[in-house]
Write a protein that holds these residues in place. Sequence first.
Motif, mmCIF file in Angstrom:
data_model
loop_
_atom_site.group_PDB
_atom_site.id
_atom_site.type_symbol
_atom_site.label_atom_id
_atom_site.label_comp_id
_atom_site.label_asym_id
_atom_site.label_seq_id
_atom_site.Cartn_x
_atom_site.Cartn_y
_atom_site.Cartn_z
ATOM 1 N N ALA A 69 12.822 -25.584 -35.510
ATOM 2 C CA ALA A 69 12.033 -25.475 -36.736
ATOM 3 C C ALA A 69 11.497 -26.839 -37.164
ATOM 4 N N VAL A 70 12.385 -27.854 -37.120
ATOM 5 C CA VAL A 70 11.969 -29.203 -37.514
ATOM 6 C C VAL A 70 10.892 -29.730 -36.561
ATOM 7 N N THR A 71 11.074 -29.509 -35.255
ATOM 8 C CA THR A 71 10.104 -29.992 -34.268
ATOM 9 C C THR A 71 8.750 -29.323 -34.451
ATOM 10 N N LEU A 72 8.747 -28.007 -34.682
ATOM 11 C CA LEU A 72 7.477 -27.295 -34.881
ATOM 12 C C LEU A 72 6.763 -27.761 -36.141
ATOM 13 N N LEU A 73 7.511 -27.970 -37.212
ATOM 14 C CA LEU A 73 6.903 -28.457 -38.457
ATOM 15 C C LEU A 73 6.303 -29.846 -38.276
ATOM 16 N N MET A 74 7.030 -30.717 -37.570
ATOM 17 C CA MET A 74 6.532 -32.074 -37.354
ATOM 18 C C MET A 74 5.311 -32.076 -36.439
ATOM 19 N N GLN A 75 5.354 -31.238 -35.394
ATOM 20 C CA GLN A 75 4.192 -31.168 -34.501
ATOM 21 C C GLN A 75 2.982 -30.566 -35.207
ATOM 22 N N ASN A 76 3.232 -29.605 -36.071
ATOM 23 C CA ASN A 76 2.128 -29.043 -36.867
ATOM 24 C C ASN A 76 1.530 -30.098 -37.791
ATOM 25 N N ALA A 77 2.413 -30.902 -38.412
ATOM 26 C CA ALA A 77 1.922 -31.982 -39.279
ATOM 27 C C ALA A 77 1.177 -33.036 -38.471
ATOM 28 N N LEU A 78 1.649 -33.288 -37.250
ATOM 29 C CA LEU A 78 0.997 -34.290 -36.404
ATOM 30 C C LEU A 78 -0.384 -33.837 -35.938
ATOM 31 N N ALA A 79 -0.618 -32.530 -35.958
ATOM 32 C CA ALA A 79 -1.916 -31.996 -35.531
ATOM 33 C C ALA A 79 -2.977 -32.070 -36.627
ATOM 34 N N ARG A 80 -2.624 -32.595 -37.806
ATOM 35 C CA ARG A 80 -3.575 -32.623 -38.930
ATOM 36 C C ARG A 80 -4.880 -33.351 -38.604
ATOM 37 N N PRO A 81 -4.868 -34.485 -37.865
ATOM 38 C CA PRO A 81 -6.157 -35.129 -37.561
ATOM 39 C C PRO A 81 -7.125 -34.202 -36.834
ATOM 40 N N ILE A 82 -6.613 -33.414 -35.898
ATOM 41 C CA ILE A 82 -7.475 -32.494 -35.153
ATOM 42 C C ILE A 82 -7.974 -31.380 -36.070
ATOM 43 N N VAL A 83 -7.086 -30.870 -36.920
ATOM 44 C CA VAL A 83 -7.480 -29.819 -37.860
ATOM 45 C C VAL A 83 -8.523 -30.349 -38.839
ATOM 46 N N GLU A 84 -8.309 -31.566 -39.332
ATOM 47 C CA GLU A 84 -9.266 -32.149 -40.276
ATOM 48 C C GLU A 84 -10.630 -32.366 -39.623
ATOM 49 N N THR A 85 -10.613 -32.783 -38.360
ATOM 50 C CA THR A 85 -11.879 -32.974 -37.649
ATOM 51 C C THR A 85 -12.603 -31.645 -37.484
ATOM 52 N N LYS A 86 -11.855 -30.596 -37.146
ATOM 53 C CA LYS A 86 -12.447 -29.262 -37.017
ATOM 54 C C LYS A 86 -13.051 -28.813 -38.343
ATOM 55 N N ASN A 87 -12.302 -29.002 -39.438
ATOM 56 C CA ASN A 87 -12.798 -28.594 -40.760
ATOM 57 C C ASN A 87 -14.036 -29.401 -41.163
ATOM 58 N N ALA A 88 -14.033 -30.679 -40.785
ATOM 59 C CA ALA A 88 -15.189 -31.518 -41.107
ATOM 60 C C ALA A 88 -16.437 -31.023 -40.390
ATOM 61 N N LEU A 89 -16.292 -30.633 -39.141
ATOM 62 C CA LEU A 89 -17.435 -30.106 -38.386
ATOM 63 C C LEU A 89 -17.942 -28.803 -38.997
ATOM 64 N N ILE A 90 -17.011 -27.932 -39.362
ATOM 65 C CA ILE A 90 -17.413 -26.656 -39.977
ATOM 66 C C ILE A 90 -18.112 -26.905 -41.308
ATOM 67 N N ASP A 91 -17.572 -27.843 -42.095
ATOM 68 C CA ASP A 91 -18.160 -28.142 -43.400
ATOM 69 C C ASP A 91 -19.555 -28.716 -43.256
ATOM 70 N N TYR A 92 -19.754 -29.549 -42.217
ATOM 71 C CA TYR A 92 -21.089 -30.113 -42.020
ATOM 72 C C TYR A 92 -22.080 -29.030 -41.581
ATOM 73 N N LEU A 93 -21.649 -28.178 -40.651
ATOM 74 C CA LEU A 93 -22.534 -27.121 -40.168
ATOM 75 C C LEU A 93 -22.872 -26.119 -41.267
ATOM 76 N N SER A 94 -21.925 -25.880 -42.163
ATOM 77 C CA SER A 94 -22.143 -24.886 -43.221
ATOM 78 C C SER A 94 -22.852 -25.473 -44.434
ATOM 79 N N ASN A 95 -22.450 -26.681 -44.837
ATOM 80 C CA ASN A 95 -22.929 -27.242 -46.099
ATOM 81 C C ASN A 95 -23.674 -28.559 -45.949
ATOM 82 N N LYS A 96 -23.816 -29.044 -44.705
ATOM 83 C CA LYS A 96 -24.457 -30.336 -44.443
ATOM 84 C C LYS A 96 -23.765 -31.470 -45.208
#
Length: 350
Positions: A69-96
Motif C-alpha cells: 500500500a505504501v509503495t503504491l501510494l508513493m509511486q502514484n505520488a511520484l507519477a504526478r509530473p507525468i499526470v500534470e503534463t498530461k493535464n496541461a496538454l489537455i487544458d491547452y487543447l481545450s482552453n488554449k
Amino acid sequence: MTDMRLYTSLSKFRYLDRNYSFKYLFIAFVGVHIPLIGIITFITLSDFTSLTPGMVILSTLGFTLVACAVTLLMQNALARPIVETKNALIDYLSNKKLPQLPTDFKDEAGLLMSNTCTALQELDNLIKEKRDFIYLLSHDLKTPLHNVLTITHLMKEDTDNDSKEEYINLIRQSTQYQLQLITSVLNLATSEFTEGNEPHVLFLEPMLSKVLNDHSTSLQNKKLQILTDVAPTIQIKVNDELFSMALSNLITNAIKFSRRNSEVMIRAAVMDDHIMIRVIDYGIGFTAANAPSFEPFTKSSRSGTMGESSNGLGLYFTRKIIKYHGGSLIAESEGDGKGAKFIIKLPLPA
C-alpha cells in the motif's frame, strides 16, 4: 498545481536528481524491505518463545500488505509530473491555456515538463504568427487594388488616348507588386523559405525608387513632393519583397497624414554600427498621448488628412518585418501639426 512534494524531495538527493527511473527503483527498494524490517522489529520486540508459525505468517502478510500500500501510494505520488503534463496538454487543447509547469528539474520527468512548456509556448506563438500574417495579407493587398481602381477611374474620365499606355503600365506595376506581395507573405506565413526569399545584400536606392513609383498615383492625388537623400552606395541585407512592403507602409502612412501640396522626405545614412532610414512628413504629427501604436487593432488609429481610414495593422506589421531583419522602428514627433519621423535602424550587411 497538484502536490509534487515527494518528487521534489527525492530530486534533492544525489543520483536521484537526474534519473527518474532511479526514483522508482528507490521506492521499490524501500517497499521490498518494509516487510523484512517489520518482521525483524516484531520478533525483536516480542517474546521469541511465545511466537507460533501462524503469528509469523500473519505478521509477514500484514507487513507485506502495508508495504504494498505504501509503495503504491508513493509511486502514484511520484507519477504526478507525468499526470500534470498530461493535464496541461489537455487544458491547452481545450482552453488554449498555457501551462505553468516547473522547469528546473533535471531528470526525464523534469525535462518532459520543461519541453512541454517550451513546445506549447512556441506552438502558441506560431498560431499567433499565422493569424497575424493572414491579417497582413488582407491588409496590404488593398493598396495595389486601390491603385488599380483609381487608375481605371482616371482612364474612364480621361479621353486622351496618349495617356492610355501610361495607365496600362501603372496597372501592370500594381498587379505585379500584388503578386509579389502574395508570394512573399505566404512564404513567410508558412515558413517555406527558398534561397531566393532569404535576405540578401542589395542597394537601397533602386528599391526605394520602385516603392515610390508604386505610390505615384497617391502622391499625385495629394500633390505631394517626394524628396530623397539616399546615397546610391548604401546597401542593406533584406528580403526584397518584405522590406519593400515595410517601406511602402511607412510611405503610405506619411502620405495619409500629409496635407496637400506639402512634402515627404526620405533619408538614409550609414552610421557606425547600423544603417538609419528616416521617413519624414510635415503633416498632422502627434503628441505623446496620441502617438502611433505598433500594436494590432489599436483604438488610437487616426484618419488621414483626406479622411483615409486605418485598420490598425500597417505599423504593426511594418515593425514585425523590420524586427525580422534584426532592426528596430521608432516614431518621433514634436507635437500636433509638426509632422512625424519614422526611423528604421538596420544592422550593417555582413
